[in-house]
Design a protein around this motif. Structure first.
Motif, PDB file in Angstrom:
ATOM      1  N   ILE A 157       1.783 -13.431  -4.022  1.00 36.19           N
ATOM      2  CA  ILE A 157       1.341 -12.103  -4.469  1.00 36.19           C
ATOM      3  C   ILE A 157       1.956 -11.017  -3.594  1.00 36.19           C
ATOM      4  O   ILE A 157       2.261  -9.929  -4.061  1.00 36.19           O
ATOM      5  CB  ILE A 157      -0.206 -12.008  -4.458  1.00 36.19           C
ATOM      6  N   VAL A 161       3.829  -7.489  -4.213  1.00 37.16           N
ATOM      7  CA  VAL A 161       3.461  -6.202  -3.606  1.00 37.16           C
ATOM      8  C   VAL A 161       4.692  -5.536  -3.011  1.00 37.16           C
ATOM      9  O   VAL A 161       4.934  -4.338  -3.194  1.00 37.16           O
ATOM     10  CB  VAL A 161       2.386  -6.417  -2.515  1.00 37.16           C
ATOM     11  N   TYR A 164       6.985  -4.298  -5.698  1.00 36.78           N
ATOM     12  CA  TYR A 164       6.371  -3.108  -6.294  1.00 36.78           C
ATOM     13  C   TYR A 164       6.692  -1.884  -5.439  1.00 36.78           C
ATOM     14  O   TYR A 164       7.147  -0.862  -5.945  1.00 36.78           O
ATOM     15  CB  TYR A 164       4.860  -3.301  -6.405  1.00 36.78           C
ATOM     16  N   TYR A 174       8.324  -0.532 -14.270  1.00 36.31           N
ATOM     17  CA  TYR A 174       8.334  -1.991 -14.207  1.00 36.31           C
ATOM     18  C   TYR A 174       9.623  -2.493 -14.835  1.00 36.31           C
ATOM     19  O   TYR A 174      10.085  -1.949 -15.839  1.00 36.31           O
ATOM     20  CB  TYR A 174       7.132  -2.546 -14.963  1.00 36.31           C
ATOM     21  N   PHE A 253       2.759  -7.281 -11.499  1.00 37.24           N
ATOM     22  CA  PHE A 253       2.960  -5.834 -11.468  1.00 37.24           C
ATOM     23  C   PHE A 253       4.366  -5.477 -11.016  1.00 37.24           C
ATOM     24  O   PHE A 253       4.595  -4.476 -10.365  1.00 37.24           O
ATOM     25  CB  PHE A 253       1.902  -5.138 -10.605  1.00 37.24           C
TER      26      PHE A 253
ATOM     27  N   LYS B  62       3.714   1.821   3.373  1.00 35.24           N
ATOM     28  CA  LYS B  62       3.006   2.255   2.163  1.00 35.24           C
ATOM     29  C   LYS B  62       1.495   2.266   2.393  1.00 35.24           C
ATOM     30  O   LYS B  62       0.755   2.962   1.705  1.00 35.24           O
ATOM     31  CB  LYS B  62       3.360   1.335   0.983  1.00 35.24           C
ATOM     32  N   LEU B 306      -5.838  -8.066  -5.294  1.00 36.68           N
ATOM     33  CA  LEU B 306      -4.529  -7.453  -5.508  1.00 36.68           C
ATOM     34  C   LEU B 306      -4.056  -7.698  -6.933  1.00 36.68           C
ATOM     35  O   LEU B 306      -3.598  -6.790  -7.621  1.00 36.68           O
ATOM     36  CB  LEU B 306      -3.514  -8.021  -4.513  1.00 36.68           C
ATOM     37  N   PHE B 310      -3.916  -4.161  -8.959  1.00 36.51           N
ATOM     38  CA  PHE B 310      -2.616  -3.499  -8.869  1.00 36.51           C
ATOM     39  C   PHE B 310      -2.098  -2.965 -10.202  1.00 36.51           C
ATOM     40  O   PHE B 310      -1.657  -1.817 -10.283  1.00 36.51           O
ATOM     41  CB  PHE B 310      -1.578  -4.442  -8.247  1.00 36.51           C
ATOM     42  N   ILE B 318      -3.186   2.940  -4.627  1.00 40.72           N
ATOM     43  CA  ILE B 318      -2.107   2.054  -4.184  1.00 40.72           C
ATOM     44  C   ILE B 318      -2.033   1.891  -2.667  1.00 40.72           C
ATOM     45  O   ILE B 318      -1.945   0.758  -2.176  1.00 40.72           O
ATOM     46  CB  ILE B 318      -0.769   2.501  -4.803  1.00 40.72           C
ATOM     47  N   MET B 322      -2.298  -1.573  -0.668  1.00 40.98           N
ATOM     48  CA  MET B 322      -1.273  -1.964   0.304  1.00 40.98           C
ATOM     49  C   MET B 322      -1.929  -2.352   1.633  1.00 40.98           C
ATOM     50  O   MET B 322      -1.487  -3.269   2.313  1.00 40.98           O
ATOM     51  CB  MET B 322      -0.294  -0.812   0.526  1.00 40.98           C
TER      52      MET B 322
END
Lengths: 324, 353
Positions: A157, A161, A164, A174, A253, B62, B306, B310, B318, B322
């Motif tokens: 995951i 992140v 992203y 995306y 995502f 972030k 998450l 997300f 966001i 993060m």
């Protein structure tokens, strides 16, 4: 008079007495103190019973551990197989309450994103593996090995992140590209570590012969090391591809999902949201519609077959290497 | 005759070569290519290291706004409400650790049992005994059966790891939950006073998630433990048998203690995997922001948070996510590095022998 006492005989030391006693015993009665019934292997003795019972328990636990595998495969064939038809591979996902439909775009999306990730990872991973196998124990090599090991246990995951933050936010949407990059992060450590060990396993005499004939380091790598290590490297690549094909979390995502083909104006467009089998299974499994849930099972069957075939191909490469 | 003709043929071939082309030092171009390729290898290796640094940095930068705003209170807050901008991930941290530790318990028990079963060659022995009854144990085909069965069993356990986690999630959702629900609810009605059974299982919950999670980490534990058990020097086993120990006295008294470091390293790595596992948990754990010990209650984990938040997160949420990702990263990094270190030590120790 009184001070002339007899001199006592020198006391033998403990070890000596023990030794004598054991020797005496051994001469007088070689098997004294040994209970022969005790030595016999009998099923009804507690220690042997304990051993046998534990053996059975361990065997039973191993079988129990395998039940989920067969249960999953059976359910896939039973629930996914009923739905299997050609239309699944050519049609687009249905809207809610719509009947029929398929997941052609998701299969294509999975293939494209995994292909993209493979294209990114193979040069990076294999050359890093070459570096590691050649460099031995330099500081950089140590750092690279450490990084690869850290990446091996990297939660998938978090690759999503990262992609992203680094790509989706930067490009403003995306895309299949973001999905491919997220997958490549997960493939990288497998390819680096298997390439390194495959190249390191090439017999040193082959490398020495090549250099002795006057080949440059690069020629040795391309004409001797890589061809010889190829089965091992391909095994690593196939295992990485199989893992990436089944990954969902990094795509959730980054590539998101799409109900349409990955194309705009009749050309393949990597910069738009893309469907994948894994995300389709996740999305459809949560829907309250029977048709979607059935499609999720069929997609799971297709995905597992894809993954297992890739795994088997990888294993056949490693068998070649053993036979060499 | 054949050899002689081959030699003359080879001589002719050698004479036909352009010797100037073969016997020369590497040309300038070749040396350049060599240099460039070497540099390229080093550069790519450096990219791998830089990638890790970039990953951590990217997530950290972030997350910076959220870290400034919420500080350490984020780690022990218990509400998650985007409308009030109140964020805390204590329930998620607890859920991650709780599910992973439970899964680790079941996964290790079955995983180590399977490793012992595999490394002791029980299946091969059993097949050999049966073959011997039919006098087939040296048969060119049947004689290989015990070995093949062993390899098959090993591959089957490895196949458990090949099934994608989303497929396990699907299976858990439609097969495991309906299957265990009656038993769980019976436990709740009978033993509801016991904290572990204090709620009923109304759908997704901790127990199904733990069940699937332990299946997913079992192959890791089995593979590494089996490796550790197989690399115990055979003389130790022989010595134990020679002293009259039974098989399980040998296993418990000699083999497992000797392999314990390797097994422990495998268990730690499996723990790292369980902490970071996402899909099966996102589908099965129930996605409820709840601090609970009940096995049947829905809960949430960091990775599942998450995955679920997300895709729909707004610009304000966001940085917070993060931050949560950074916490997950920190936990898994520490666990994985510890596991790798233990395994390295174990390997060094067994080499020293």
């Amino acid at each position: 008079m009184s001070d002339r006492r007899p001199v006592p005989a020198k006391e033998p030391s403990n070890a000596e007495t023990l030794l004598h006693r054991v020797e005496d015993q051994a001469v007088r009665d070689p098997f004294g103190g040994v209970d022969f019934a005790e030595l016999e292997l009998s099923l009804y003795r507690p220690r042997t019973m304990f051993s046998i019972v534990l053996s059975w328990i361990v065997g039973g636990m191993t079988l129990l551990a395998l039940i989920p595998l067969f249960a999953v495969l059976w359910m896939l064939v039973w629930r996914g197989g009923r739905k299997l038809s050609l239309a699944l591979f050519t049609q687009l996902p249905p809207a809610p309450l719509e009947q029929g439909g398929g997941f052609g775009n998701a299969i294509l999306g999975t293939l494209i994103m995994v292909g993209l990730a493979t294209l990114i990872t193979i040069p990076l991973g294999v050359l890093t593996g070459v570096f590691l196998a050649q460099a031995g124990e330099s500081k950089l090599a140590g750092a690279v090995r450490f990084s690869a090991k850290v990446l091996t246990g990297f939660p998938s995951i978090l690759a999503g992140v990262f992609a992203y933050g680094a790509i989706v936010l930067a490009t403003g949407g995306y895309s299949a590209l973001a999905g491919g990059i997220a997958l490549s992060i997960l493939m990288l450590p497998t390819i680096i570590l298997t390439s390194e060990s495959a190249i390191a396993m090439v017999p040193a005499k082959m490398k020495e012969a090549s250099i002795g004939l006057g080949a440059t380091g690069t020629q040795t790598v391309w004409m001797v090391l890589l061809p010889t290590a190829m089965p091992g490297i391909l095994t690593g690549v196939m295992l990485a591809v199989a893992r990436a094909a089944g990954e969902t979390a990094p795509l959730l995502f980054t590539a998101l999902f799409s109900n349409y083909w990955l194309a705009s104006n009749g050309r393949v467009d990597l910069m738009q949201p893309t469907a994948s089998l894994a995300v389709l299974i996740y999305n459809f499994s949560g829907m309250p519609f029977k048709n979607q849930v059935e499609l999720a099972w069929a997609a799971a069957l297709v995905l597992v077959v894809l993954v297992l075939i890739t795994n088997l191909i990888g294993q056949s490469f490693s068998r070649q290497q053993v036979n060499q | 005759m054949a050899t002689a003709s081959r030699i003359t043929r080879e001589r002719k071939e050698v004479a036909a070569w352009n010797h100037d082309q073969i016997w020369h030092p590497p040309s300038k171009a070749q040396r350049w290519i060599d240099l460039v390729f070497r540099r390229l290898c080093v550069a790519f290796a450096a990219v791998t290291v830089a990638l890790i640094a970039f990953l951590v940095l990217e997530i950290g930068v972030k997350a910076l706004p959220a870290i400034r705003e919420h500080g350490l209170g984020f780690l022990y807050g218990t509400t998650w409400d985007p409308n009030k901008a109140a964020y805390g991930i204590l329930p998620e941290i607890w859920g991650t650790l709780y599910t992973s530790l439970l899964a680790l318990f079941f996964g290790s028990a079955f995983g180590i049992a399977a490793a012992v079963f595999l490394s002791e060659g029980y299946l091969g022995e059993f097949a050999f005994k049966i073959l011997k009854k039919f006098d087939l144990h040296f048969h060119p085909f049947w004689g290989k059966l015990p070995e093949r069965l062993e390899a098959l069993l090993k591959n089957l356990i490895e196949l458990l790891a090949a099934v994608p986690s989303v497929v396990y999630g699907l299976w858990g959702l439609f097969v495991v939950i309906p299957l265990i629900r009656p038993a769980c609810n019976w436990l709740h009605t009978q033993f509801g006073w016991f904290p572990l059974f204090s709620t009923d299982l109304s759908g997704p919950g901790i127990l199904p998630a733990v069940f699937v999670l332990s299946i997913m980490i079992l192959p890791t534990i089995t593979a590494i433990s089996r490796n550790a058990l197989v690399s115990v020097p055979p003389k130790l086993r022989m010595a134990a048998y020679g002293l009259g120990a039974t098989r399980w006295e040998t296993i418990l008294g000699v083999l497992l203690p000797t392999a314990s470091r390797g097994i422990f390293g495998g268990v730690v790595l499996a723990f790292g995997r369980a902490l970071g596992e996402t899909m099966a948990l996102a589908m099965l754990v129930g996605n409820a922001n709840r601090l609970t010990v009940s096995l049947f209650s829905p809960a949430n984990t960091l990775a599942a948070l998450l995955a679920n938040s997300f895709p729909e997160a707004g610009a304000k949420e966001i940085p917070v996510l993060m931050y949560a990702a950074l916490v997950l990263l920190a936990i898994t990094l520490v666990v994985n590095m510890f596991g790798a270190l233990v395994l390295e030590r174990a390997a060094a120790k067994s080499e020293a022998k």
